[in-house]
Design a protein around this motif. Structure first.
Motif, short mmCIF file in Angstrom:
data_model
loop_
_atom_site.label_atom_id
_atom_site.label_comp_id
_atom_site.label_asym_id
_atom_site.label_seq_id
_atom_site.Cartn_x
_atom_site.Cartn_y
_atom_site.Cartn_z
N VAL A 26 0.86 -1.20 0.00
CA VAL A 26 0.00 0.00 0.00
C VAL A 26 0.89 1.24 0.00
CG1 VAL A 26 -1.66 1.32 1.36
CG2 VAL A 26 -1.91 -1.15 1.15
N PHE A 27 0.50 2.24 -0.81
CA PHE A 27 1.29 3.47 -0.91
C PHE A 27 0.45 4.70 -0.60
CE2 PHE A 27 4.93 1.46 -2.86
CZ PHE A 27 4.41 0.38 -3.54
N PHE A 28 -0.86 4.53 -0.50
CA PHE A 28 -1.75 5.69 -0.36
C PHE A 28 -2.71 5.49 0.80
CE2 PHE A 28 -0.18 7.39 -4.21
CZ PHE A 28 -0.07 6.35 -5.11
N ASN A 29 -3.33 6.61 1.25
CA ASN A 29 -4.43 6.49 2.20
C ASN A 29 -5.54 5.68 1.55
OD1 ASN A 29 -3.14 8.06 4.16
ND2 ASN A 29 -3.89 9.95 3.22
N LEU A 30 -6.34 5.05 2.38
CA LEU A 30 -7.33 4.10 1.87
C LEU A 30 -8.75 4.51 2.25
CD1 LEU A 30 -5.55 0.76 2.81
CD2 LEU A 30 -5.65 1.82 0.57
N ALA A 31 -9.68 4.05 1.43
CA ALA A 31 -11.10 4.08 1.77
C ALA A 31 -11.56 2.63 1.91
CB ALA A 31 -11.89 4.81 0.69
N HIS A 32 -12.59 2.41 2.72
CA HIS A 32 -13.04 1.04 3.02
C HIS A 32 -14.55 0.94 3.01
CE1 HIS A 32 -14.69 -1.66 6.23
NE2 HIS A 32 -14.00 -2.56 5.55
N PHE A 87 -20.81 -13.01 -12.86
CA PHE A 87 -19.63 -13.16 -12.01
C PHE A 87 -18.42 -12.47 -12.62
CE2 PHE A 87 -20.54 -15.92 -8.40
CZ PHE A 87 -21.83 -16.31 -8.68
N SER A 88 -18.65 -11.55 -13.54
CA SER A 88 -17.51 -10.84 -14.13
C SER A 88 -16.83 -10.02 -13.05
CB SER A 88 -17.97 -9.95 -15.29
OG SER A 88 -18.85 -8.97 -14.82
N GLY A 89 -15.53 -9.95 -13.11
CA GLY A 89 -14.75 -9.29 -12.08
C GLY A 89 -14.14 -8.00 -12.58
N ARG A 90 -13.66 -7.22 -11.65
CA ARG A 90 -12.99 -5.96 -11.95
C ARG A 90 -11.70 -5.85 -11.14
NH1 ARG A 90 -16.02 -6.11 -15.44
NH2 ARG A 90 -17.59 -4.62 -16.13
N TYR A 91 -10.70 -5.23 -11.77
CA TYR A 91 -9.46 -4.89 -11.07
C TYR A 91 -9.46 -3.38 -10.84
CZ TYR A 91 -7.69 -9.35 -12.95
OH TYR A 91 -7.50 -10.68 -13.28
N TRP A 92 -8.86 -2.96 -9.72
CA TRP A 92 -8.65 -1.52 -9.54
C TRP A 92 -7.34 -1.32 -8.78
CZ3 TRP A 92 -12.27 -4.36 -6.91
CH2 TRP A 92 -12.21 -4.38 -5.50
N SER A 93 -6.73 -0.16 -8.98
CA SER A 93 -5.45 0.12 -8.36
C SER A 93 -5.62 0.41 -6.88
CB SER A 93 -4.81 1.36 -9.00
OG SER A 93 -4.64 1.18 -10.36
N ILE A 94 -4.60 0.04 -6.12
CA ILE A 94 -4.65 0.27 -4.68
C ILE A 94 -3.46 1.13 -4.29
CG2 ILE A 94 -3.40 -1.85 -4.11
CD1 ILE A 94 -6.24 -0.29 -2.07
N ASP A 108 -22.09 -11.66 10.65
CA ASP A 108 -20.94 -10.77 10.84
C ASP A 108 -19.83 -11.09 9.83
OD1 ASP A 108 -19.15 -12.32 13.65
OD2 ASP A 108 -19.88 -13.11 11.76
N ALA A 109 -20.18 -11.89 8.82
CA ALA A 109 -19.22 -12.20 7.76
C ALA A 109 -19.46 -11.26 6.58
CB ALA A 109 -19.37 -13.64 7.31
N ALA A 110 -18.38 -10.82 5.99
CA ALA A 110 -18.50 -9.89 4.86
C ALA A 110 -17.25 -10.01 4.00
CB ALA A 110 -18.65 -8.46 5.37
N ARG A 111 -17.36 -9.52 2.79
CA ARG A 111 -16.12 -9.29 2.04
C ARG A 111 -15.90 -7.78 2.00
NH1 ARG A 111 -16.76 -10.13 -4.52
NH2 ARG A 111 -18.83 -9.20 -4.72
N HIS A 112 -14.64 -7.39 2.02
CA HIS A 112 -14.28 -6.00 2.23
C HIS A 112 -13.57 -5.46 1.00
CE1 HIS A 112 -15.07 -6.04 6.69
NE2 HIS A 112 -14.97 -7.33 6.44
N PHE A 113 -13.80 -4.18 0.75
CA PHE A 113 -13.21 -3.51 -0.39
C PHE A 113 -12.38 -2.33 0.10
CE2 PHE A 113 -15.52 -5.90 -3.45
CZ PHE A 113 -16.76 -6.15 -2.89
N PHE A 114 -11.20 -2.21 -0.47
CA PHE A 114 -10.31 -1.09 -0.16
C PHE A 114 -9.90 -0.43 -1.47
CE2 PHE A 114 -9.46 -1.80 4.33
CZ PHE A 114 -9.82 -3.13 4.50
N TRP A 115 -9.83 0.87 -1.45
CA TRP A 115 -9.35 1.60 -2.63
C TRP A 115 -8.66 2.87 -2.16
CZ3 TRP A 115 -14.35 1.36 -1.04
CH2 TRP A 115 -15.06 2.56 -0.85
N PRO A 116 -7.79 3.44 -2.99
CA PRO A 116 -7.03 4.60 -2.53
C PRO A 116 -7.90 5.83 -2.45
CG PRO A 116 -6.48 4.10 -4.78
CD PRO A 116 -7.41 3.03 -4.33
N GLY A 117 -7.69 6.65 -1.42
CA GLY A 117 -8.40 7.91 -1.29
C GLY A 117 -9.13 7.99 0.03
N ALA A 118 -10.02 8.98 0.12
CA ALA A 118 -10.83 9.17 1.32
C ALA A 118 -12.16 8.48 1.11
CB ALA A 118 -11.02 10.66 1.59
N ALA A 119 -12.92 8.25 2.19
CA ALA A 119 -14.20 7.56 2.09
C ALA A 119 -15.19 8.43 1.31
CB ALA A 119 -14.75 7.28 3.48
#
Lengths: 215, 353
Positions: A188-194, B346-353, A204-215
């Motif tokens: 990771v190189f940047f601040n993240l949003a979640h 079920f198509s997927g996507r990539y994105w930069s982190i 209480d199970a989930a899949r989580h997404f992270f991407w660069p930037g603010a929320a």
């Protein structure tokens, strides 16, 4: 290396002279040694050496102190700064930026581990706490043992959550080489949003997404 | 005794001398002297981004006739914080047949990706016939403008008729160019539609469209994400709405993204059918510079709708068969529309982190 003689105009090129030339050319061939990389082109050979990359300060940058601790540059997730102990990563007015003390390094059988952010969410999946941790597996319950059901190839991607509405997201991988040296490979190189995508309203199970930037 | 030196022998030595000339690369400082070249390691090098490609010629006398092959190494990149691998052939013991093994990019000895297939982006496309019977030659794919200044042959403009295959040569642009794509592959869950034929008389429907889940790619996957080299990468074909309407939708079992293209440029005056060898120069072009996250939509399809039936018992039940037959086209149309609107995805996507 055999010294090559210069020849005069008209001097015959004997087999002995020619073979000296061949031997000299062979002796100036470039061969890569430790830490050296060669790229041969028709117009010369590009020589490079392994050296530390120029420092580039960025969020969540992991710098090792031996094999027992790391300094992690400050970063944000949804605008919130994770903590080490009870101290924010950037420190406070009274306390300096804390170090993450590993104790015993946790690695998997492939000698890989992670420095990760462990996030805990509330019943609305908003972040309540964040702690920097060092684990061998970021997707197992205790981080030290392999995951029991998930892990390996994931059917639908995302970052798998763990019990208690938690998730760990690695900021860097730690790799112990055969020599015993511990290397950091930054993820990771940047601040993240979640955001979390829960399985259903009760679970209480989930899949989580992270991407660069603010929320 | 005088010996005749063949031109081939002389030129071979000249090539060896030229290759041994040192050019400073990453982390290297040189000092040329009459007695040799002093090489020193510099303290710092430029930052390498994830997926950064380094292409090199590997000498291997067993590979003929070129005597070697082009390979690439990549600076480690991650997908969902997981290692990405390259398949290499490794013999576990001497004199044992090599087996394919997935090696992570973070390995101390980074794996080599063999660049085995190349395309010629300057060459015209394959001839096609128009409806009028004309032969159409598609233009060449083309390449980045950067290579124009290096004297690379211009891309074919294409045209009609076989004469379009020939082009007027430009004496200032005689270098050949080849391209090889490096792509990231992620196996995933996928679905395909299944059409079941029914009896309209009894079922009030002639076809039912259901969804079958495919997981063979996941079961057989040797790693979560891996890299491949291919002469020209094309994205996997996702089914269209028409496919879903017809009940013929088949999702691909992988998601893929192009990481880089390695362009190879020849010396001047090389034939158009030449293969890249050690005399060519590599230029990687990157399309991804940061680590990636990946996720699939994981949109599960709805169950096929229940067909509309009317059970009256009239004419000792014979009327029911006729009524069901009349209802069958309506139920079929409803099934098709439902299959399209509620299809699994079920198509997927990539994105930069």
């Amino acid at each position: 290396m055999t010294e090559l003689p210069f020849v005069r105009r008209g001097q015959p090129i004997t087999a002995e002279l020619w073979n000296k030339l061949v031997a000299a050319v062979r002796s100036v061939r470039l061969l890569p040694g430790d830490g050296a990389r060669l790229r041969s082109t028709p117009d010369g050979t590009l020589v490079g050496f392994d050296a530390a990359p120029s420092p580039w300060p960025h969020a969540f940058q992991v710098t090792l102190f031996g094999q027992t601790a790391a300094q992690i540059s400050s970063g944000l997730v949804n605008g919130i700064e994770p903590k080490i102990g009870d101290v924010p990563m950037s420190g406070t007015d009274k306390q300096p930026p804390p170090r993450l003390e590993f104790g015993k390094l946790k690695l998997d059988p492939n000698n890989r581990g992670y420095v990760a952010i462990e996030i805990t969410c509330d019943d609305k999946w908003k972040i309540t706490t964040m702690e920097m941790v060092q684990v061998a597996y970021f997707d197992s319950e205790n981080g030290e043992d392999p995951p029991t059901r998930s892990g390996g190839v994931s059917a639908i991607g995302g970052i798998p959550g763990i019990s208690g509405r938690r998730v760990r997201y690695p900021v860097a991988m730690l790799v112990q080489r055969k020599s015993g040296q511990l290397d950091v490979v930054q993820i990771v190189f940047f601040n993240l949003a979640h955001r979390a995508q829960p399985r259903d309203n009760q679970s209480d199970a989930a899949r989580h997404f992270f991407w660069p930037g603010a929320a | 005794m005088k010996s005749l030196i063949s031109a081939e022998a002389w030129n071979g030595q000249v090539r060896a001398v030229r290759r041994a000339r040192v050019t400073p690369g990453q982390g290297c400082i040189i000092e040329q002297t009459p007695n040799g070249c002093i090489l020193s390691g510099a303290g710092k090098i430029r930052w390498r981004h994830p997926w950064q490609v380094s292409a090199q010629w590997n000498v291997d006398p067993t590979i003929q006739p070129l005597g070697g092959q082009w390979t690439a190494t990549l600076w480690p990149g991650f997908v969902n914080a997981q290692d990405v691998t390259i398949e290499v052939e490794v013999a576990s013991k001497p004199n044992v047949q090599k087996q394919p093994v997935q090696v992570p990019l973070t390995e101390e000895d980074p794996p080599l990706l063999i660049l085995s297939g190349f395309r010629d982006p300057a060459a015209p496309g394959l001839p096609q016939a128009s409806d009028d019977g004309d032969i159409i030659i598609p233009p060449g794919e083309g390449y980045p403008k950067f290579f124009d200044s290096l004297g690379v042959v211009p891309a074919s403009n294409g045209g009609t008729g076989l004469g379009a295959l020939d082009s007027t040569p430009d004496p200032t642009r005689t270098r050949q160019i080849r391209g090889c794509d490096i792509a990231l592959v992620t196996p995933r869950l996928a679905t395909h539609q299944q059409v079941d034929v029914l009896d309209p008389g009894t079922d009030a429907q002639s076809v039912s469209i259901s969804t079958v889940f495919d997981n063979t790619a996941l079961i057989n996957a040797k790693s979560a994400h891996w890299l491949i080299a291919t002469s020209k990468w094309e994205p996997p074909m996702e089914p269209t709405d028409l496919d879903r309407l017809m009940g013929t939708a088949v999702e691909p079992q992988t998601d893929e993204i192009k990481i880089a293209t390695v362009w190879l440029v020849s010396p001047p005056d090389v034939g158009s059918d030449a293969q890249p060898d050690e005399t060519w120069t590599a230029y990687p072009q990157h399309f991804v510079f940061w680590n990636l996250n990946y996720a699939s939509r994981a949109q599960i399809s709805a169950a096929p709708p229940q067909p509309l039936k009317l059970v009256t018992g009239l004419a000792l039940g014979v009327a029911d068969t006729l009524i069901n037959g009349l209802l069958s086209p309506l139920n079929d149309a409803n099934a098709e529309v439902s299959a399209m609107l509620n299809a699994a995805n079920f198509s997927g996507r990539y994105w930069s982190i």
